[in-house]
Structure formats: C-alpha cells, structure tokens
Design an enzyme around this catalytic site. Sequence first.
Site, PDB file in Angstrom:
ATOM      1  N   ARG A   9     -22.571 -13.759 -49.867  1.00 34.54           N
ATOM      2  CA  ARG A   9     -21.673 -12.617 -50.035  1.00 34.54           C
ATOM      3  C   ARG A   9     -20.553 -12.635 -49.007  1.00 34.54           C
ATOM      4  O   ARG A   9     -19.475 -12.110 -49.251  1.00 34.54           O
ATOM      5  CB  ARG A   9     -22.442 -11.299 -49.896  1.00 34.54           C
ATOM      6  N   LYS A  44     -40.715  -9.302 -43.009  1.00 39.10           N
ATOM      7  CA  LYS A  44     -40.334  -8.147 -43.818  1.00 39.10           C
ATOM      8  C   LYS A  44     -41.561  -7.516 -44.468  1.00 39.10           C
ATOM      9  O   LYS A  44     -42.432  -8.217 -44.959  1.00 39.10           O
ATOM     10  CB  LYS A  44     -39.371  -8.559 -44.935  1.00 39.10           C
TER      11      LYS A  44
END
Length: 155
Positions: free
Chosen positions: A91, A42
């Site tokens: 999540r 990233k």
Amino acid sequence: MKRIALFPGSFDPFTKGHQDIVQRGLKLFDEIVIGIGNNANKKRYFPIEVIKAHIQSSFSPEDNVKVITYDDLTARIAREVGATFLLRGLRNTTDFEYENGISQVNRFVYEEIETVFLITSPHLAPISSSIIRDLHRYGQNVDEFLPYSLSNSVV
C-alpha cells in the site's frame, strides 16, 4: 511448469484490497494459494475458521484459488504447497520496508522462492485490516470494505 504463488497473511479480516491482489495475481500465476498464517505476535480478532470460510466463498467460482491455514514458516509452507512465488501487496513505502526484510528471510529459508509485489489499487490503499477491526469492534458496519458480509459475525 505450473506457476503457483502463495499469498500469505493473517487476513484478520480479508479485505477488498486483498481480494484485488489475488484477482490481479491470477493474471500472472496459474494458481494462488491463500495462506492464513498464525502470527505469534498477533492475537486474532476474527476466528480463523470464519475468515477461511468467507475467503473460500469469495473465490468459489475460481478453481485456481485455494485457501489453507498454517502454523509454520511461510517459506516452508510455500515449498510444501509447491509454490515458487510469494505474492504480496504493497500500500505504501512502510509496507515495502517491512516486506523487503521478510522476503530476504524467506529466500534464506527457501532459496527457490521469489517474492512478487503488486501495488495496491489506489482506491483500496487506505483499507487495512487493523482499521476494519477497530471500526467493527465499536459497532460500525464494515461490509463495504470486504468481499463478504461481517454484519452477522460475532467476535
């Protein structure tokens, strides 16, 4: 024995969902070390120093929350800071699939580490750092999703 958990992530940015996991984790652990890791896959959007300062200010009254940055394997850093737990938020099932593999590798590197998963509070589940980055990139105020203000932050 002190129960220390490392809460690792890129936190680009650190959201109210992340904050919720830390606050709930403090009911389980004596100390939580928030580790802002450098993910080789990233490219950071927000400077790591800016995010670290924001996280520290968000937990300034808490003396049992520390914030570090690192560029190493998460399991090695956990051992270095004396953590025997990794704290992770989930999540959805996609998060579980991803985190399950990582937790197995962490156990390979550091046999004594246990990963503890907390399910994200329902009202915070839709929040993700990548969505917040996209909104911010195009000029949308994202402060309602964060435990600090980014309105003056320049990227």
